[in-house]
Design a protein around this motif. Structure first.
Motif, PDB file in Angstrom:
ATOM      1  N   GLY A  37     -34.510 -11.178   5.460  1.00 35.49           N
ATOM      2  CA  GLY A  37     -34.989 -12.309   4.497  1.00 35.49           C
ATOM      3  C   GLY A  37     -34.647 -13.340   4.140  1.00 35.49           C
ATOM      4  N   ARG A  38     -36.091 -14.424   4.207  1.00 34.24           N
ATOM      5  CA  ARG A  38     -34.947 -15.612   3.404  1.00 34.24           C
ATOM      6  C   ARG A  38     -35.524 -15.696   2.326  1.00 34.24           C
ATOM      7  N   ASN A  39     -34.554 -16.820   1.826  1.00 31.49           N
ATOM      8  CA  ASN A  39     -34.202 -17.095   0.375  1.00 31.49           C
ATOM      9  C   ASN A  39     -35.339 -16.935  -0.593  1.00 31.49           C
ATOM     10  N   GLY A  40     -34.749 -16.114  -1.475  1.00 33.12           N
ATOM     11  CA  GLY A  40     -35.417 -15.323  -2.724  1.00 33.12           C
ATOM     12  C   GLY A  40     -37.342 -14.750  -2.368  1.00 33.12           C
ATOM     13  N   VAL A  41     -36.891 -13.941  -1.283  1.00 33.13           N
ATOM     14  CA  VAL A  41     -37.909 -12.606  -1.100  1.00 33.13           C
ATOM     15  C   VAL A  41     -37.851 -11.819  -2.072  1.00 33.13           C
ATOM     16  N   GLY A  42     -36.594 -11.447  -2.551  1.00 27.21           N
ATOM     17  CA  GLY A  42     -36.453  -9.933  -3.172  1.00 27.21           C
ATOM     18  C   GLY A  42     -35.589  -9.342  -3.250  1.00 27.21           C
ATOM     19  N   LYS A  43     -34.432  -9.587  -2.134  1.00 23.00           N
ATOM     20  CA  LYS A  43     -32.934  -8.715  -1.192  1.00 23.00           C
ATOM     21  C   LYS A  43     -32.437  -7.871  -2.601  1.00 23.00           C
ATOM     22  N   THR A  44     -32.013  -9.325  -4.021  1.00 20.12           N
ATOM     23  CA  THR A  44     -31.455  -8.826  -4.735  1.00 20.12           C
ATOM     24  C   THR A  44     -32.068  -8.515  -5.242  1.00 20.12           C
ATOM     25  N   THR A  45     -33.066  -8.656  -5.865  1.00 22.74           N
ATOM     26  CA  THR A  45     -33.366  -7.598  -6.912  1.00 22.74           C
ATOM     27  C   THR A  45     -33.966  -6.605  -6.473  1.00 22.74           C
ATOM     28  N   SER A  46     -34.321  -6.535  -5.495  1.00 22.32           N
ATOM     29  CA  SER A  46     -34.199  -4.773  -4.743  1.00 22.32           C
ATOM     30  C   SER A  46     -33.393  -3.659  -5.312  1.00 22.32           C
ATOM     31  N   PRO A  89     -22.148  -6.795  -6.216  1.00 20.45           N
ATOM     32  CA  PRO A  89     -23.362  -7.343  -6.450  1.00 20.45           C
ATOM     33  C   PRO A  89     -23.354  -9.235  -5.783  1.00 20.45           C
ATOM     34  N   GLU A  90     -23.672  -9.627  -5.702  1.00 19.99           N
ATOM     35  CA  GLU A  90     -24.471 -10.564  -4.969  1.00 19.99           C
ATOM     36  C   GLU A  90     -23.195 -11.431  -5.937  1.00 19.99           C
ATOM     37  N   ASN A  91     -23.131 -11.730  -6.981  1.00 13.87           N
ATOM     38  CA  ASN A  91     -22.090 -13.057  -7.442  1.00 13.87           C
ATOM     39  C   ASN A  91     -20.690 -11.640  -7.580  1.00 13.87           C
ATOM     40  N   HIS A 149     -43.672 -11.509 -11.197  1.00 11.38           N
ATOM     41  CA  HIS A 149     -44.088  -9.743  -9.849  1.00 11.38           C
ATOM     42  C   HIS A 149     -43.391 -10.497  -9.475  1.00 11.38           C
ATOM     43  N   ILE A 150     -42.207  -9.920  -8.755  1.00 10.16           N
ATOM     44  CA  ILE A 150     -40.840 -10.199  -7.924  1.00 10.16           C
ATOM     45  C   ILE A 150     -41.213  -9.265  -6.996  1.00 10.16           C
ATOM     46  N   LEU A 151     -41.186  -8.342  -7.288  1.00  9.41           N
ATOM     47  CA  LEU A 151     -40.903  -6.255  -5.984  1.00  9.41           C
ATOM     48  C   LEU A 151     -42.856  -6.297  -6.056  1.00  9.41           C
ATOM     49  N   ASP A 208     -24.188  -6.610  -1.378  1.00  7.80           N
ATOM     50  CA  ASP A 208     -24.970  -7.603  -1.200  1.00  7.80           C
ATOM     51  C   ASP A 208     -24.218  -8.858  -1.338  1.00  7.80           C
ATOM     52  N   GLU A 209     -24.748  -9.634   0.316  1.00  8.96           N
ATOM     53  CA  GLU A 209     -23.748 -10.827   0.644  1.00  8.96           C
ATOM     54  C   GLU A 209     -22.345 -10.868   0.803  1.00  8.96           C
ATOM     55  N   PRO A 210     -21.850  -9.606   1.182  1.00  4.59           N
ATOM     56  CA  PRO A 210     -20.216  -9.827   1.677  1.00  4.59           C
ATOM     57  C   PRO A 210     -19.945 -11.084   2.049  1.00  4.59           C
ATOM     58  N   ASP A 250     -40.893  -6.265 -12.109  1.00  3.20           N
ATOM     59  CA  ASP A 250     -41.674  -7.623 -13.221  1.00  3.20           C
ATOM     60  C   ASP A 250     -40.024  -8.525 -13.710  1.00  3.20           C
ATOM     61  N   ILE A 251     -40.020  -9.210 -13.121  1.00  2.00           N
ATOM     62  CA  ILE A 251     -38.643 -10.387 -13.725  1.00  2.00           C
ATOM     63  C   ILE A 251     -39.591 -11.473 -15.208  1.00  2.00           C
ATOM     64  N   ALA A 252     -39.427 -11.444 -16.599  1.00  2.00           N
ATOM     65  CA  ALA A 252     -40.580 -11.984 -17.397  1.00  2.00           C
ATOM     66  C   ALA A 252     -41.271 -11.422 -16.855  1.00  2.00           C
ATOM     67  N   HIS A 266     -30.848  -2.169 -13.253  1.00  2.00           N
ATOM     68  CA  HIS A 266     -30.359  -3.649 -14.056  1.00  2.00           C
ATOM     69  C   HIS A 266     -32.288  -4.177 -14.027  1.00  2.00           C
ATOM     70  N   TRP A 267     -32.685  -3.993 -13.037  1.00  2.00           N
ATOM     71  CA  TRP A 267     -33.920  -3.966 -13.269  1.00  2.00           C
ATOM     72  C   TRP A 267     -34.726  -2.887 -13.516  1.00  2.00           C
ATOM     73  N   ARG A 268     -35.882  -3.216 -14.808  1.00  2.00           N
ATOM     74  CA  ARG A 268     -36.524  -1.539 -14.302  1.00  2.00           C
ATOM     75  C   ARG A 268     -38.440  -1.706 -13.064  1.00  2.00           C
ATOM     76  N   GLU A 277     -27.285  -9.298   4.777  1.00  2.00           N
ATOM     77  CA  GLU A 277     -26.483 -10.358   4.309  1.00  2.00           C
ATOM     78  C   GLU A 277     -27.507 -10.956   5.966  1.00  2.00           C
ATOM     79  N   GLN A 278     -26.766 -12.017   6.062  1.00  2.00           N
ATOM     80  CA  GLN A 278     -27.533 -13.576   5.761  1.00  2.00           C
ATOM     81  C   GLN A 278     -26.324 -13.214   7.566  1.00  2.00           C
ATOM     82  N   ASN A 279     -25.383 -13.404   7.627  1.00  2.00           N
ATOM     83  CA  ASN A 279     -25.446 -13.672   8.979  1.00  2.00           C
ATOM     84  C   ASN A 279     -25.013 -12.312  10.148  1.00  2.00           C
TER      85      ASN A 279
HETATM   86  N1  ATP Z   1     -33.043 -13.877 -13.465  1.00  4.74           N
HETATM   87  C1  ATP Z   1     -34.852 -13.935 -13.356  1.00  4.74           C
HETATM   88  N2  ATP Z   1     -35.213 -14.598 -14.115  1.00  4.74           N
HETATM   89  C2  ATP Z   1     -36.920 -15.017 -13.119  1.00  4.74           C
HETATM   90  N3  ATP Z   1     -36.903 -14.587 -11.861  1.00  4.74           N
HETATM   91  C3  ATP Z   1     -35.488 -14.724 -11.014  1.00  4.74           C
HETATM   92  C4  ATP Z   1     -34.273 -14.007 -11.961  1.00  4.74           C
HETATM   93  N4  ATP Z   1     -34.029 -13.571 -10.627  1.00  4.74           N
HETATM   94  C5  ATP Z   1     -34.732 -13.491  -9.330  1.00  4.74           C
HETATM   95  N5  ATP Z   1     -36.223 -14.269 -10.545  1.00  4.74           N
HETATM   96  C6  ATP Z   1     -36.507 -14.264  -8.435  1.00  4.74           C
HETATM   97  O1  ATP Z   1     -36.897 -14.088  -8.176  1.00  4.74           O
HETATM   98  C7  ATP Z   1     -37.317 -13.531  -6.633  1.00  4.74           C
HETATM   99  C8  ATP Z   1     -36.488 -13.172  -5.663  1.00  4.74           C
HETATM  100  O2  ATP Z   1     -34.576 -13.364  -6.348  1.00  4.74           O
HETATM  101  P1  ATP Z   1     -33.526 -12.720  -4.994  1.00  4.74           P
HETATM  102  O3  ATP Z   1     -33.011 -13.279  -5.850  1.00  4.74           O
HETATM  103  O4  ATP Z   1     -33.785 -11.159  -4.407  1.00  4.74           O
HETATM  104  O5  ATP Z   1     -33.886 -13.058  -3.887  1.00  4.74           O
HETATM  105  P2  ATP Z   1     -33.178 -12.769  -2.627  1.00  4.74           P
HETATM  106  O6  ATP Z   1     -34.179 -12.319  -1.480  1.00  4.74           O
HETATM  107  O7  ATP Z   1     -31.304 -12.091  -3.117  1.00  4.74           O
HETATM  108  O8  ATP Z   1     -32.274 -14.308  -1.992  1.00  4.74           O
HETATM  109  P3  ATP Z   1     -31.477 -14.690  -1.780  1.00  4.74           P
HETATM  110  O9  ATP Z   1     -31.205 -15.104  -0.482  1.00  4.74           O
HETATM  111  O10 ATP Z   1     -31.270 -16.555  -1.829  1.00  4.74           O
HETATM  112  O11 ATP Z   1     -29.859 -14.304  -2.637  1.00  4.74           O
HETATM  113  C9  ATP Z   1     -36.579 -15.370  -6.440  1.00  4.74           C
HETATM  114  O12 ATP Z   1     -37.975 -16.010  -6.069  1.00  4.74           O
HETATM  115  C10 ATP Z   1     -36.095 -15.560  -7.620  1.00  4.74           C
HETATM  116  O13 ATP Z   1     -36.635 -17.247  -8.020  1.00  4.74           O
END
Ligand code: ATP
Ligand code: MG
Lengths: 241, 343
Positions: A38-47, A86-88, A19-21, A160-162, A14-16, A54-56, A192-194
């Motif tokens: 996976g598409r943008n925002g599906v939770g790759k970085t969160t994983s 990391p992505e950034n 429920h992300i993952l 993450d997305e080098p 969970d982030i705040a 960094h997230w519990r 990797e998106q490429n």
């Molecule tokens: N700090 C945060 N606070 C609230 N929501 C977040 C936070 N970080 C990520 N999210 C949400 O978690 C979901 C997954 O984000 P994540 O960054 O894991 O996606 P991603 O698969 O890496 O996407 P991308 O391909 O764009 O990098 C997204 O809906 C995002 O809005």
């Protein structure tokens, strides 16, 4: 087959209040490159951030080489031998390239041989060794970020997305570096998106959608099936390149 | 380590403003001295005021340096920082009073030995207090600024009251050790010996701190942590331990500053730390939160300006530093040496 280097089972993050993952399961086999797609925002970085601590994870197991690391603090996870890009990029811009590398070699002094290898892979790092990392170009920063993870031999690399936002020439430098790492038998989890990079490097693929894993299999299988790509990721990967 | 780059980087001459940019904060110090030189009629008064301004600046720097790093590293606003100054002063001055036979002896060596003992005791006491303060008061409120302000101010009040319980409510007057009283005359200007000593100690401490931050691994970790603590942890370093170490060191430095400030004012009160906090906040803010170098330059600017203005136009002395802060923030809203923060 031997136990995987990394296994996520039933991981919820969970982030705040979100429920992300939502029950992520996948393996990163030893000595292989596993693509996390996976598409943008599906939770790759969160994983990746959850693996790093960094997230519990609210629930589930994260096994590194058989040991559950889900409750360990981030530094302890890193010291078990996890290299993270990391992505950034996470560059320390106020420090020099050299100082960034010194910090990355957290278990001892910089290893000369390994450094020479990294210089051969990423020549600009040698050129700007004493320069501020903040003054590097975007591509050079990405090289530094990957080199930091590679400066010591790790059990697992999380990358993450080098190639994000990089010119084609530098993309191929990155791909070449990852290829060398792979050839050394490293276990890598790579977002990797490429698509051409993904296809060239990936052994297996894990596709996520909406906080869950929706497909796992051989990278070659996914690469050869445009309809599957379309269904899983909303685009044919061929469109990428 | 010399490989030709695969392309040839060229150095083009940047414009004057661009090349000077990074040095402007440092150049403000001679600039403000020049300002003093223009407006202060006699050279000898100027010299006296400059030394006293530098001494004051150095002491403020010593007291403020811990606070800026604590903020930079963990985003913690410690309104209670001033209490370490008071506690340091009371512990140190008490030791000096006990060692009266040494401070009254007309021997510089004995005097300095007494001061050293006082300073070490003060730093040990404030270091331990800082450790306890961090654990009990600061740790539970990580990441919550409003709570930090309230809780650390509460801590300040409690410890101030403890000082009053232990030492009584009266201010304590103290004379400087024998060999540090009076002034030496140079080019017709009287310069108090104690102030010269303070300038020396401050300069040495700054150089040591700068060396530590730039040349040691722990210093690298601290600087990297100020920019991106999460990444420092991802490289395997326990940022929390580093932070606790910095908090303790910063508290001990504030304690050292307290002893020096007490000897400078020749009187100490339980509230002295709180009173000087205003100047410390100004210095930390104009320097750039988290920047030790900015803090150093800011402290010297504040010290010099305060002394010049107090001489030229005493009524303006109080607001001159506020004016300095406003001017600097209008020019660089993040402070003179802004600290890069990830995200
Ligand atoms: N700090 C945060 N606070 C609230 N929501 C977040 C936070 N970080 C990520 N999210 C949400 O978690 C979901 C997954 O984000 P994540 O960054 O894991 O996606 P991603 O698969 O890496 O996407 P991308 O391909 O764009 O990098 C997204 O809906 C995002 O809005
Ligand atoms: Mg992402």
């Amino acid at each position: 087959m031997s136990d995987p280097m990394l296994r996520l089972s039933g991981v919820y993050t969970d982030i705040a209040q979100y429920h992300i993952l939502q029950g992520v399961n996948f393996d990163v086999p030893r000595g292989q490159v596993t693509m996390l797609l996976g598409r943008n925002g599906v939770g790759k970085t969160t994983s990746l951030r959850t693996i790093m601590g960094h997230w519990r994870a609210r629930a589930g197991q994260i096994l590194l080489d058989g040991q559950d690391i889900a409750a360990l603090p981030t530094p302890a996870i890193a010291r078990l031998g996890v290299g993270y890009v990391p992505e950034n990029m996470g560059i320390f811009s106020d420090l020099t390239v050299e100082e960034n590398m010194i910090l990355a070699a957290s278990s001892g002094p910089l290893d000369r041989t390994r450094l020479d290898w990294l210089f051969s892979v990423f020549p600009p790092l040698q050129t700007f060794w004493k320069g501020h990392a903040g003054n590097l170009s975007g591509g050079q920063k990405q090289m530094l970020s990957i080199a930091r993870a590679m400066v010591e031999e790790r059990r697992l690399y999380l990358i993450d997305e080098p190639t994000k936002g990089l010119a084609p020439a530098i993309v191929s430098t990155m791909a070449g570096a990852l290829r060398q790492l792979k050839d050394q038998g490293a276990s890598i989890l790579l977002v990797e998106q490429n698509f051409s990079v993904a296809r060239a490097l990936g052994d297996s693929a894990v596709v996520m959608d909406d906080g869950r894993v929706v497909w796992t299999g051989a990278m070659a299988e996914l690469a050869g099936d445009a309809a599957l790509q379309e269904r899983l990721m909303g685009l044919s990967m061929e469109a990428g390149h | 380590m010399t490989a030709a780059p695969d392309h040839t980087p060229t150095m083009s001459r940047a414009g004057l403003a661009e090349r000077l940019g990074p040095y402007i904060p440092v150049l403000l110090i001679p600039a403000i001295m020049a300002f003093g030189l223009i407006f202060i009629p006699s050279m000898s008064s100027w010299l006296t005021l400059t030394v006293s301004g530098l001494a004051m600046g150095m002491m403020i720097f010593i007291m403020a340096s811990g606070m800026t790093l604590v903020f930079g590293l963990m985003d913690v606003i410690n309104f209670g920082h001033g209490v370490f100054i008071s506690v340091g002063a009371f512990v140190g001055i008490s030791i000096l009073l006990v060692l009266g036979h040494m401070t009254e002896a007309p021997s510089l060596a004995l005097n300095l030995a007494a001061i050293l003992a006082a300073v070490l005791a003060a730093m040990a006491a404030t270091g331990v207090l800082g450790w306890a303060f961090e654990r009990v008061i600061v740790k539970p409120v990580y990441g919550a600024h409003l709570k930090q302000i309230l809780v650390t101010m509460g801590g300040l009040i409690v410890v101030e009251q403890l000082i009053i319980v232990l030492w009584g409510p009266e201010e304590i007057y103290i004379l400087r050790p024998e060999a540090l009283r009076g002034a030496i005359t140079f080019a017709g200007a009287a310069m108090e010996k104690y102030r010269l000593l303070a300038v020396g100690i401050g300069a040495v401490l700054f150089l040591v701190m700068r060396y530590t931050l730039r040349r040691t691994k722990i210093g690298l970790i601290v600087r990297a942590g100020v920019e991106n603590g999460e990444m420092v942890e991802a490289l395997g370093y326990r940022l929390r331990l580093v932070f606790v170490g910095v908090f303790i060191a910063g508290s001990a430095l504030a304690g050292l500053g307290g002893v020096m400030w007490g000897l400078y004012q020749e009187v100490i009160t339980a509230h002295m730390g709180q009173q000087i906090m205003i100047l410390i906040f100004i210095v930390v803010i104009i320097g750039g939160l988290g920047s030790v170098e900015g803090c150093f330059i800011g402290a010297l600017l504040v010290g010099l300006l305060q002394n010049y203005i107090a001489f030229l136009e005493p009524k303006l002395a109080l607001i001159s530093n506020i004016g300095l802060m406003v001017a600097i923030l209008m020019w660089r809203p993040q402070g003179m040496i802004p600290v890069v923060k990830a995200k």
